[in-house]
Write a protein that holds these residues in place. Sequence first.
Motif, PDB file in Angstrom:
ATOM      1  N   LYS A 219     -14.526 -15.450 -12.725  1.00 40.03           N
ATOM      2  CA  LYS A 219     -15.354 -15.304 -13.933  1.00 40.03           C
ATOM      3  C   LYS A 219     -15.987 -16.643 -14.310  1.00 40.03           C
ATOM      4  O   LYS A 219     -17.175 -16.710 -14.625  1.00 40.03           O
ATOM      5  CB  LYS A 219     -14.514 -14.769 -15.097  1.00 40.03           C
ATOM      6  CG  LYS A 219     -15.343 -14.414 -16.301  1.00 40.03           C
ATOM      7  CD  LYS A 219     -16.237 -13.214 -16.031  1.00 40.03           C
ATOM      8  CE  LYS A 219     -17.520 -13.232 -16.811  1.00 40.03           C
ATOM      9  NZ  LYS A 219     -18.401 -12.111 -16.465  1.00 40.03           N
ATOM     10  N   ALA A 220     -15.192 -17.712 -14.266  1.00 40.05           N
ATOM     11  CA  ALA A 220     -15.722 -19.026 -14.626  1.00 40.05           C
ATOM     12  C   ALA A 220     -16.802 -19.464 -13.625  1.00 40.05           C
ATOM     13  O   ALA A 220     -17.843 -20.002 -14.006  1.00 40.05           O
ATOM     14  CB  ALA A 220     -14.589 -20.050 -14.663  1.00 40.05           C
ATOM     15  N   TYR A 221     -16.550 -19.206 -12.357  1.00 34.86           N
ATOM     16  CA  TYR A 221     -17.490 -19.562 -11.285  1.00 34.86           C
ATOM     17  C   TYR A 221     -18.814 -18.828 -11.487  1.00 34.86           C
ATOM     18  O   TYR A 221     -19.898 -19.411 -11.390  1.00 34.86           O
ATOM     19  CB  TYR A 221     -16.845 -19.185  -9.951  1.00 34.86           C
ATOM     20  CG  TYR A 221     -17.664 -19.439  -8.720  1.00 34.86           C
ATOM     21  CD1 TYR A 221     -17.650 -20.689  -8.110  1.00 34.86           C
ATOM     22  CD2 TYR A 221     -18.411 -18.424  -8.128  1.00 34.86           C
ATOM     23  CE1 TYR A 221     -18.377 -20.920  -6.943  1.00 34.86           C
ATOM     24  CE2 TYR A 221     -19.145 -18.643  -6.971  1.00 34.86           C
ATOM     25  CZ  TYR A 221     -19.126 -19.888  -6.385  1.00 34.86           C
ATOM     26  OH  TYR A 221     -19.842 -20.119  -5.242  1.00 34.86           O
TER      27      TYR A 221
ATOM     28  N   HIS B 199     -12.017   1.165 -22.427  1.00 31.38           N
ATOM     29  CA  HIS B 199     -12.094   0.208 -23.531  1.00 31.38           C
ATOM     30  C   HIS B 199     -12.947  -1.011 -23.206  1.00 31.38           C
ATOM     31  O   HIS B 199     -13.517  -1.608 -24.114  1.00 31.38           O
ATOM     32  CB  HIS B 199     -10.757  -0.102 -24.233  1.00 31.38           C
ATOM     33  CG  HIS B 199      -9.658  -0.696 -23.472  1.00 31.38           C
ATOM     34  ND1 HIS B 199      -8.413  -0.096 -23.408  1.00 31.38           N
ATOM     35  CD2 HIS B 199      -9.547  -1.835 -22.789  1.00 31.38           C
ATOM     36  CE1 HIS B 199      -7.611  -0.869 -22.703  1.00 31.38           C
ATOM     37  NE2 HIS B 199      -8.274  -1.925 -22.320  1.00 31.38           N
ATOM     38  N   CYS B 200     -13.106  -1.312 -21.922  1.00 32.73           N
ATOM     39  CA  CYS B 200     -14.086  -2.360 -21.571  1.00 32.73           C
ATOM     40  C   CYS B 200     -15.505  -1.908 -21.896  1.00 32.73           C
ATOM     41  O   CYS B 200     -16.294  -2.678 -22.447  1.00 32.73           O
ATOM     42  CB  CYS B 200     -13.995  -2.712 -20.086  1.00 32.73           C
ATOM     43  SG  CYS B 200     -12.549  -3.700 -19.718  1.00 32.73           S
ATOM     44  N   VAL B 201     -15.835  -0.679 -21.541  1.00 38.83           N
ATOM     45  CA  VAL B 201     -17.159  -0.151 -21.872  1.00 38.83           C
ATOM     46  C   VAL B 201     -17.382  -0.217 -23.379  1.00 38.83           C
ATOM     47  O   VAL B 201     -18.423  -0.692 -23.860  1.00 38.83           O
ATOM     48  CB  VAL B 201     -17.305   1.309 -21.375  1.00 38.83           C
ATOM     49  CG1 VAL B 201     -18.579   1.938 -21.940  1.00 38.83           C
ATOM     50  CG2 VAL B 201     -17.283   1.363 -19.852  1.00 38.83           C
ATOM     51  N   SER B 215     -16.687 -12.132 -21.709  1.00 33.20           N
ATOM     52  CA  SER B 215     -16.255 -12.707 -20.433  1.00 33.20           C
ATOM     53  C   SER B 215     -15.009 -11.992 -19.919  1.00 33.20           C
ATOM     54  O   SER B 215     -14.907 -11.695 -18.727  1.00 33.20           O
ATOM     55  CB  SER B 215     -16.035 -14.216 -20.579  1.00 33.20           C
ATOM     56  OG  SER B 215     -15.028 -14.482 -21.528  1.00 33.20           O
ATOM     57  N   TYR B 216     -14.075 -11.689 -20.809  1.00 31.62           N
ATOM     58  CA  TYR B 216     -12.894 -10.927 -20.371  1.00 31.62           C
ATOM     59  C   TYR B 216     -13.265  -9.494 -19.987  1.00 31.62           C
ATOM     60  O   TYR B 216     -12.818  -8.964 -18.976  1.00 31.62           O
ATOM     61  CB  TYR B 216     -11.837 -10.884 -21.481  1.00 31.62           C
ATOM     62  CG  TYR B 216     -10.982 -12.125 -21.598  1.00 31.62           C
ATOM     63  CD1 TYR B 216      -9.947 -12.369 -20.699  1.00 31.62           C
ATOM     64  CD2 TYR B 216     -11.193 -13.048 -22.618  1.00 31.62           C
ATOM     65  CE1 TYR B 216      -9.148 -13.501 -20.814  1.00 31.62           C
ATOM     66  CE2 TYR B 216     -10.404 -14.181 -22.738  1.00 31.62           C
ATOM     67  CZ  TYR B 216      -9.375 -14.402 -21.836  1.00 31.62           C
ATOM     68  OH  TYR B 216      -8.595 -15.519 -21.945  1.00 31.62           O
ATOM     69  N   GLY B 217     -14.086  -8.861 -20.836  1.00 29.64           N
ATOM     70  CA  GLY B 217     -14.426  -7.461 -20.611  1.00 29.64           C
ATOM     71  C   GLY B 217     -15.200  -7.268 -19.312  1.00 29.64           C
ATOM     72  O   GLY B 217     -14.948  -6.322 -18.560  1.00 29.64           O
ATOM     73  N   GLU B 218     -16.133  -8.176 -19.037  1.00 28.28           N
ATOM     74  CA  GLU B 218     -16.915  -8.051 -17.801  1.00 28.28           C
ATOM     75  C   GLU B 218     -16.021  -8.168 -16.571  1.00 28.28           C
ATOM     76  O   GLU B 218     -16.208  -7.465 -15.581  1.00 28.28           O
ATOM     77  CB  GLU B 218     -17.993  -9.136 -17.747  1.00 28.28           C
ATOM     78  CG  GLU B 218     -19.177  -8.839 -18.647  1.00 28.28           C
ATOM     79  CD  GLU B 218     -20.209  -9.963 -18.677  1.00 28.28           C
ATOM     80  OE1 GLU B 218     -21.275  -9.767 -19.267  1.00 28.28           O
ATOM     81  OE2 GLU B 218     -19.924 -11.047 -18.130  1.00 28.28           O
ATOM     82  N   MET B 251      -7.329  -8.431 -23.357  1.00 32.15           N
ATOM     83  CA  MET B 251      -7.841  -9.645 -23.995  1.00 32.15           C
ATOM     84  C   MET B 251      -9.224  -9.398 -24.593  1.00 32.15           C
ATOM     85  O   MET B 251      -9.565  -9.951 -25.635  1.00 32.15           O
ATOM     86  CB  MET B 251      -7.934 -10.785 -22.978  1.00 32.15           C
ATOM     87  CG  MET B 251      -6.622 -11.426 -22.618  1.00 32.15           C
ATOM     88  SD  MET B 251      -5.732 -12.149 -24.023  1.00 32.15           S
ATOM     89  CE  MET B 251      -6.921 -13.339 -24.608  1.00 32.15           C
ATOM     90  N   SER B 252     -10.022  -8.599 -23.921  1.00 37.73           N
ATOM     91  CA  SER B 252     -11.374  -8.338 -24.416  1.00 37.73           C
ATOM     92  C   SER B 252     -11.333  -7.673 -25.789  1.00 37.73           C
ATOM     93  O   SER B 252     -12.065  -8.064 -26.695  1.00 37.73           O
ATOM     94  CB  SER B 252     -12.132  -7.448 -23.427  1.00 37.73           C
ATOM     95  OG  SER B 252     -13.405  -7.141 -23.945  1.00 37.73           O
ATOM     96  N   ILE B 253     -10.456  -6.677 -25.945  1.00 42.72           N
ATOM     97  CA  ILE B 253     -10.459  -5.988 -27.250  1.00 42.72           C
ATOM     98  C   ILE B 253      -9.667  -6.721 -28.317  1.00 42.72           C
ATOM     99  O   ILE B 253      -9.834  -6.444 -29.501  1.00 42.72           O
ATOM    100  CB  ILE B 253     -10.029  -4.503 -27.177  1.00 42.72           C
ATOM    101  CG1 ILE B 253      -8.825  -4.300 -26.265  1.00 42.72           C
ATOM    102  CG2 ILE B 253     -11.197  -3.638 -26.760  1.00 42.72           C
ATOM    103  CD1 ILE B 253      -8.298  -2.895 -26.294  1.00 42.72           C
ATOM    104  N   VAL B 254      -8.856  -7.687 -27.927  1.00 51.50           N
ATOM    105  CA  VAL B 254      -8.205  -8.522 -28.938  1.00 51.50           C
ATOM    106  C   VAL B 254      -9.255  -9.154 -29.850  1.00 51.50           C
ATOM    107  O   VAL B 254      -9.034  -9.349 -31.038  1.00 51.50           O
ATOM    108  CB  VAL B 254      -7.360  -9.627 -28.251  1.00 51.50           C
ATOM    109  CG1 VAL B 254      -7.094 -10.786 -29.190  1.00 51.50           C
ATOM    110  CG2 VAL B 254      -6.036  -9.069 -27.755  1.00 51.50           C
ATOM    111  N   TYR B 255     -10.416  -9.462 -29.302  1.00 50.95           N
ATOM    112  CA  TYR B 255     -11.441 -10.147 -30.079  1.00 50.95           C
ATOM    113  C   TYR B 255     -12.688  -9.295 -30.311  1.00 50.95           C
ATOM    114  O   TYR B 255     -13.730  -9.814 -30.685  1.00 50.95           O
ATOM    115  CB  TYR B 255     -11.816 -11.462 -29.396  1.00 50.95           C
ATOM    116  CG  TYR B 255     -11.806 -12.640 -30.354  1.00 50.95           C
ATOM    117  CD1 TYR B 255     -10.775 -12.784 -31.276  1.00 50.95           C
ATOM    118  CD2 TYR B 255     -12.806 -13.583 -30.359  1.00 50.95           C
ATOM    119  CE1 TYR B 255     -10.759 -13.835 -32.164  1.00 50.95           C
ATOM    120  CE2 TYR B 255     -12.786 -14.646 -31.249  1.00 50.95           C
ATOM    121  CZ  TYR B 255     -11.760 -14.757 -32.151  1.00 50.95           C
ATOM    122  OH  TYR B 255     -11.737 -15.806 -33.038  1.00 50.95           O
TER     123      TYR B 255
END
Lengths: 360, 360
Positions: A219-221, B199-201, B215-218, B251-255
């Motif tokens: 992801k960072a890359y 939940h990512c969508v 960034s986490y969700g993607e 992590m994505s849905i935490v925020y």
Amino acid sequence: MNYKNIPMVPRVVFGRGSFNQLNEIISPKRLNVNAPFIFLVDDVFRGDSWLTSRIPLAYQDRLIYVSAKEEPKTSQVDELVEDIILKSKERPSGIIGIGGGTILDLAKAVSIMLTNNGSASDYQGWDLVKNPAIYHVGIPTISGTGAEVSRTTVLTGPDKKLGINSDFTPFDQVILDSELTKDVPKDQWFYTGMDCFIHCVESLKGTYLNAFSQSYGEKAYELCNQLFLENIITDEEAQEKLMMASWHGGMSIVYSQVGVAHALSYGLSYLLGTKHGIGNCIVFDQLEEYYPEDVALFKTMKQKHNIKLPQGICANLSDEDFDIMINIALELEPLWENAVGKSWKKTITREKLKELYQKM
Amino acid sequence: MNYKNIPMVPRVVFGRGSFNQLNEIISPKRLNVNAPFIFLVDDVFRGDSWLTSRIPLAYQDRLIYVSAKEEPKTSQVDELVEDIILKSKERPSGIIGIGGGTILDLAKAVSIMLTNNGSASDYQGWDLVKNPAIYHVGIPTISGTGAEVSRTTVLTGPDKKLGINSDFTPFDQVILDSELTKDVPKDQWFYTGMDCFIHCVESLKGTYLNAFSQSYGEKAYELCNQLFLENIITDEEAQEKLMMASWHGGMSIVYSQVGVAHALSYGLSYLLGTKHGIGNCIVFDQLEEYYPEDVALFKTMKQKHNIKLPQGICANLSDEDFDIMINIALELEPLWENAVGKSWKKTITREKLKELYQKM
């Protein structure tokens, strides 16, 4: 096989302007009026009231400006700790680092050395720290090093450049406010961003790779590629994304390791005082043999942003100088094992390293 | 704007076989011989000595098998807490949850209710918990829910299905051993994996999106696409990657926040007891209007893995039944605001929701 039980930053705020929440966040951590908060702040912010007026000083709190012109040293940590102990009525409530990798690493090291005896140089290595650090907060003002999330604080000591790697090193709290990075000069932005790109390459192309590190590293890359090769987003978005790239890049190496560029860069930094970001770039530029596609990408990024790296920094060095750098680099065994594999000693010879250094 | 100060899981081990490190990890957390560790274990592992023989029971420790056939209830939490208090000489040293989202959510809720008075139903909502939970460890045995990383524990109470969202909810320690997921039945694997995808969508297409969640969700979304649409990796790799997808998705849905599928799925679950994973799938299958491309991808994944979703589960419901589900769904205001925007009430009417439920 025993896997590392990784300590993670337990609290994070992310958001444009979240620096304004600093007082609210640290207030509950104040032990008493005689136990100050110590703010270690990059001295590029001296006189910058946009930032400094928002640092919530109260009671005996101190703001100490620190230069990030040089890489952080164990002697510098020891001096800061002595000064803080002498001038504080009680052990501080916390250390708040506001700056780039240098300041963040100093903040981590100082918070450790306030509860552990001796010199910071006694703790360079892996898991040598005995007592928990005092509360410490990291607030990056430039993105790329991953120092905000790592379990190390890399210091130059009397005889080595090596991190204090410990479970007590990570920050207790991180504030990710991309607005703080808005005035970073372009060359610094590039060098520090490339620190992230390079350690992602080293993690992703390393033999220590695992699904945890891979997912963060990829992801960072990907974010670095987007940020340094494309032109599709606003400055604000770019600052936010680079901040996340730094975060994920740091997470990637928490569970793997860096490689050839970092090993050689530590040598440059030890002997010549070369800063970490630019040092990594100078080294990586010569590493086609180890990371061919990524060095090609790096050269494209360099060209696109019109970055001119210093040339010939090793041109006038003596054999003794080369030996010093080679010794520093070869001591970093996990980096070589990650980069080249278990039998790295067959190909990573003193001659090979000298040949690489001579190109720089 | 005030940004959330997110509590993160402060310790994580990742690795195939890392479950063997459980004893070493929890031993230092034992308060004394009268303060037991309570292991809440999914009862699919009853009689499975491959797993159970490695649970390090000592002194007064207890292994309690819990069925995950139904969604976790506040009454179930209250009963477990009462039973644990009655049978323990002292407050336990810790709760270790070993299972899927249901078991992990129960472990989180029990660890909270051992230090907070009243019923678990008193704490359904946001930031109602007053006292820190006891030490609690999460060990997922199926991937996708994100329960291992979230700051909520979703429970069905007497009058609502809602999480205990608090800073004390996240686990103190997580062990990510993908080997524990090797015997998950295919349909469960699909439904729970789709919980992550969905939940990512919802996070990525929501109005609350920010660079952190994105960034986490993607990354989680990309991993789900790879895992459910391609055939290029070994089972072991697939298990490791799905475990990381679940982590990043959580992590994505935490925020950020979930959306339409979760809101409607909570209604199904409250009225009909539909499990969360399959419930999300049944709902998402009907959401072309809200997430057109992703519902199309979902249908492709369903077909590829030959998954037949239950049809007509709402066929024989009364108007009162629909009203109950609609009430549950409409109460979840942040989900609708995230999915549709601030003026969501203009389009998300009772009639609209009934129409959607009638298709299921």
